[in-house]
Write an enzyme that holds these catalytic residues in place. Structure first.
Site, PDB file in Angstrom:
ATOM      1  N   LYS A   1       1.106  -1.162  -0.265  1.00 42.55           N
ATOM      2  CA  LYS A   1      -0.277  -0.334   0.513  1.00 42.55           C
ATOM      3  C   LYS A   1       1.034   1.104  -0.093  1.00 42.55           C
ATOM      4  O   LYS A   1       1.735   1.522   0.779  1.00 42.55           O
ATOM      5  CB  LYS A   1      -0.869   0.113   1.284  1.00 42.55           C
TER       6      LYS A   1
ATOM      7  N   ASP B   1      -2.343  10.151   3.143  1.00 43.34           N
ATOM      8  CA  ASP B   1      -3.936   9.925   3.267  1.00 43.34           C
ATOM      9  C   ASP B   1      -4.276  11.264   4.457  1.00 43.34           C
ATOM     10  O   ASP B   1      -4.578  10.657   5.678  1.00 43.34           O
ATOM     11  CB  ASP B   1      -3.864   8.810   4.859  1.00 43.34           C
TER      12      ASP B   1
ATOM     13  N   LYS C   1     -10.545  12.984   7.875  1.00 40.62           N
ATOM     14  CA  LYS C   1      -9.337  12.731   9.119  1.00 40.62           C
ATOM     15  C   LYS C   1      -9.384  14.371   9.545  1.00 40.62           C
ATOM     16  O   LYS C   1      -9.116  15.296   9.700  1.00 40.62           O
ATOM     17  CB  LYS C   1      -7.425  12.051   8.856  1.00 40.62           C
TER      18      LYS C   1
ATOM     19  N   ASP D   1       1.469   6.646   5.452  1.00 39.63           N
ATOM     20  CA  ASP D   1       1.018   5.499   4.657  1.00 39.63           C
ATOM     21  C   ASP D   1       1.506   4.585   3.458  1.00 39.63           C
ATOM     22  O   ASP D   1       0.667   3.823   2.866  1.00 39.63           O
ATOM     23  CB  ASP D   1      -0.740   5.637   4.647  1.00 39.63           C
TER      24      ASP D   1
ATOM     25  N   ASP E   1     -11.367   7.045   3.656  1.00 34.10           N
ATOM     26  CA  ASP E   1     -10.697   7.036   4.697  1.00 34.10           C
ATOM     27  C   ASP E   1     -10.243   5.457   4.507  1.00 34.10           C
ATOM     28  O   ASP E   1      -9.186   5.323   5.171  1.00 34.10           O
ATOM     29  CB  ASP E   1     -10.973   7.835   6.167  1.00 34.10           C
TER      30      ASP E   1
ATOM     31  N   GLU F   1      -9.457   3.826   1.910  1.00 32.76           N
ATOM     32  CA  GLU F   1      -9.222   3.718   0.392  1.00 32.76           C
ATOM     33  C   GLU F   1      -8.139   3.598   0.058  1.00 32.76           C
ATOM     34  O   GLU F   1      -7.343   2.282  -0.407  1.00 32.76           O
ATOM     35  CB  GLU F   1      -8.046   5.009   0.754  1.00 32.76           C
TER      36      GLU F   1
ATOM     37  N   ARG G   1      -7.723  -0.263   0.988  1.00 31.66           N
ATOM     38  CA  ARG G   1      -8.405  -1.795   0.244  1.00 31.66           C
ATOM     39  C   ARG G   1      -8.530  -1.010  -0.801  1.00 31.66           C
ATOM     40  O   ARG G   1      -8.755  -2.391  -1.975  1.00 31.66           O
ATOM     41  CB  ARG G   1      -8.912  -1.958   1.882  1.00 31.66           C
TER      42      ARG G   1
HETATM   43  N1  BES Z   1      -4.207   4.740   7.062  1.00 33.38           N
HETATM   44  C1  BES Z   1      -4.972   4.685   7.804  1.00 33.38           C
HETATM   45  C2  BES Z   1      -5.294   3.695   8.628  1.00 33.38           C
HETATM   46  C3  BES Z   1      -4.131   3.981   9.549  1.00 33.38           C
HETATM   47  C4  BES Z   1      -4.450   4.767  11.444  1.00 33.38           C
HETATM   48  C5  BES Z   1      -2.483   3.576   9.859  1.00 33.38           C
HETATM   49  C6  BES Z   1      -3.260   5.250  11.860  1.00 33.38           C
HETATM   50  C7  BES Z   1      -1.794   4.121  10.509  1.00 33.38           C
HETATM   51  C8  BES Z   1      -2.209   5.341  11.983  1.00 33.38           C
HETATM   52  C9  BES Z   1      -6.693   4.160   6.583  1.00 33.38           C
HETATM   53  O1  BES Z   1      -6.904   4.331   5.343  1.00 33.38           O
HETATM   54  C10 BES Z   1      -7.611   4.660   7.910  1.00 33.38           C
HETATM   55  O2  BES Z   1      -7.557   5.661   7.536  1.00 33.38           O
HETATM   56  N2  BES Z   1      -8.444   3.215   7.770  1.00 33.38           N
HETATM   57  C11 BES Z   1      -9.574   4.160   8.784  1.00 33.38           C
HETATM   58  C12 BES Z   1     -10.724   2.809   8.485  1.00 33.38           C
HETATM   59  C13 BES Z   1     -12.173   3.369   8.623  1.00 33.38           C
HETATM   60  C14 BES Z   1     -12.492   4.539   8.092  1.00 33.38           C
HETATM   61  C15 BES Z   1     -13.042   1.989   8.216  1.00 33.38           C
HETATM   62  C16 BES Z   1      -9.781   3.457  10.231  1.00 33.38           C
HETATM   63  O3  BES Z   1      -8.549   2.619  10.146  1.00 33.38           O
HETATM   64  O4  BES Z   1     -10.247   4.512  11.293  1.00 33.38           O
HETATM   65 ZN    ZN Z   2      -4.402   5.180   4.526  1.00 32.52          ZN
HETATM   66 MN    MN Z   3      -7.771   5.652   5.426  1.00 31.51          MN
END
Ligand code: BES
Ligand code: ZN
Ligand code: MN
Length: 504
Positions: free
Chosen positions: A271, A276, A283, A294, A353, A355, A357
């Site tokens: 990834k 992000d 966020k 990310d 967010d 994104e 996947r």
């Molecule tokens: N890149 C983030 C996950 C992340 C969070 C990585 C903190 C490193 C530190 C990912 O893209 C994300 O935002 N995931 C969301 C998914 C949710 C919206 C279903 C999350 O984990 O909040």
């Molecule tokens: Zn992300």
């Molecule tokens: Mn994200």
């Protein structure tokens, strides 16, 4: 700029010397390692040379040998070095054969060089124990070369400086060379993660990958936005649409010497969201601050492939990185959008967010087409994985237990903590879509790391696959004795270890 990301100087000034009398080597510092309990091995020699100084300090409780303890002894007599640094390895026999485990050696050596790199040093000696195996020496070398490199890429007043010369007393040239290549890989991944997101974006990541491919003898193919469109990579393109920086897909191919052509033994998938923001599902400022990290999955896969190639290991592999910037520009993908991924599966966007996947859906489909024997992907995919496992442990998810077990064993061998989470079919129901085949989030936040993995599973076409969620361990918010804050290069050492076993 790409040469800057790809640049590497950690090889500079490392050499080995016989270890019979490390106390006679003229240096700024002499580093010795001790386990809890008695002063033995090379440390015993230094103890004799100093008239029992180390044992006296041990008796006084100043040296305990506790893991990553760092005791500098300034201006000692009896040694040619200006100081002795005694590093603790913790209890004896943490490794499989009754010696010290590889992860502890890596971090202990890094603790020493990180401590000493706060000031310029002409020469530093690390004393390899005569009892160490080649692999133990390699990991100590790798840690030593990693620890003196910091995250201060753009700081004029550098917090860390590399030593003029680093002498590995008692190491073989082979173990030294291998350890340095491993350190180069880890440091490459760290440097990519630590680079500011306005410098490192999909296009410049791809340029850096091209520079690295050229240097290590890998083939590279870069898909720009036009090629991505022709390849029907609508999911990658959707995530990138809110950004002025267009997405890229990078495909690296390595064929090991003497290995017959054929389907790759493994496909490494990363990834690479170079920033992000969350997109329209924006966020919070706190949540966004570290989101240059990310792309750590892509960095790990690029760095692992480069290291495997530099070591000329006899495997065939491909590494494919999906690169996009998740932003909120006028063309940004929206909640309620339905995207037809490359595989034909339709994806309903419930949260922009989630994104990673979406990007990986297309990357996994590209990889599936190449029919590799196995797939492993690395992604900073979910905050939920950090809720489950904390900052230091990566989550494992698989459709093939044997493949997952191999990865876990390699990770355990080199001391990168991982833990498997379940993939019960019940979770599939959570990502079923109403308008489209699937949606990009589960129902509510519980089990969020698993629903994300379940989403990815839909795109691997039944090929043995393991997903590694590195959201926790990819980026350290606080420094540790052995590493600065920032990118950690997690998974590079595990993947190199796997490749040395031929991914079997
Ligand atoms: N890149 C983030 C996950 C992340 C969070 C990585 C903190 C490193 C530190 C990912 O893209 C994300 O935002 N995931 C969301 C998914 C949710 C919206 C279903 C999350 O984990 O909040
Ligand atoms: Zn992300
Ligand atoms: Mn994200």
């Amino acid at each position: 700029m790409p040469t800057e990301f790809a640049a590497d100087k950690s090889h500079h000034g490392f050499r080995c010397e016989p270890s019979a009398h490390p106390e006679t080597i003229r240096a700024d510092a002499l580093v010795v390692f001790v386990t809890e309990g008695t002063i033995s091995g090379a440390a015993a020699g230094v103890d004799r040379a100093t008239g029992g100084l180390l044992s006296r300090l041990a008796t006084a409780g100043e040296i305990t040998g506790k893991r990553y303890e760092c005791v500098p002894i300034l201006a000692p007599t009896g040694v040619a070095a200006g100081q002795i640094v005694v590093i603790g390895l913790g209890p004896e026999g943490t490794g499989p054969d009754g010696s010290t485990d590889l992860g502890t050696l890596y971090r202990a050596a890094a603790t020493a060089t990180r401590h000493l790199s706060t000031r310029p040093r002409e020469t530093v000696v690390l004393v390899a124990e005569p009892s160490w195996s080649a692999r133990q020496t390699e990991q100590a070398v790798a840690g030593g070369a990693m620890g003196m490199v910091g995250q201060d890429l753009r700081r004029s007043d550098k917090k860390r400086t590399r030593f003029g010369a680093t002498i590995l007393a008692g190491a073989t040239p082979e173990a030294l060379a291998t350890g340095l290549l491993i350190a180069d890989g880890v440091n490459l991944a760290r440097r990519l993660v630590n680079s500011p997101p306005d410098d490192l974006y999909p296009e410049t990541f791809a340029e850096a990958a091209a520079a690295i491919a050229g240097r290590t003898g890998m083939e590279i193919e870069i898909w720009d936005e036009h090629r991505l469109d022709r390849e029907r990579c609508r999911a990658i393109l959707a995530v990138g649409r809110g950004s002025s920086r267009a997405p890229r897909l990078v495909k690296l191919t390595y064929r090991g010497p003497g290995v017959p052509a054929g389907p790759p033994h493994v496909a490494l998938v990363g990834k690479g969201v170079t920033f992000d923001s969350g997109g329209l599902s924006l966020k919070t400022p706190d949540g966004m601050l570290t989101m240059k990290c990310d792309m750590a999955g892509a960095a790990a896969m690029l760095a692992a492939a480069a290291t495997i190639a530099a070591l000329r290991l006899p495997v065939n592999l491909v590494a494919v990185c999906g690169l996009a910037e998740n932003m909120t520009g006028p063309a940004a993908y929206k909640l309620g959008d339905v995207i037809t991924a490359r595989s034909g599966t339709t994806i309903e966007i419930h949260n922009t967010d989630a994104e990673g996947r979406v990007v990986l859906a297309d990357v996994l489909d590209v990889v599936r087409e190449m029919a590799p024997q196995r797939i492993v992907d690395a992604a900073t995919l979910t905050g939920a994985c950090m809720v489950a496992l904390g900052h230091d442990v990566a989550g494992l998810f698989t459709n093939d237990q044997a493949w997952c077990d191999q990865i876990a064993a390699a990770a355990r061998a080199v001391g990168e903590p991982v833990w498997q989470l379940p993939m019960y079919p019940e979770f599939d129901e959570q990502i079923r879509g109403d308008v489209a085949d699937i949606k990009n989030v589960g129902d509510g936040r519980w089990g969020g790391a698993i629903t994300a993995a379940k989403f990815l599973e839909r795109f691997v076409g039944g090929i043995p696959w393991t997903h590694v969620d590195i959201a926790g361990p990819a980026f350290a918010e606080k420094p540790r004795p052995w590493i600065d804050g920032g990118g950690t290069g997690v998974l590079v050492r595990t993947l190199v270890e796997l490749a040395r076993d031929g991914f079997r």
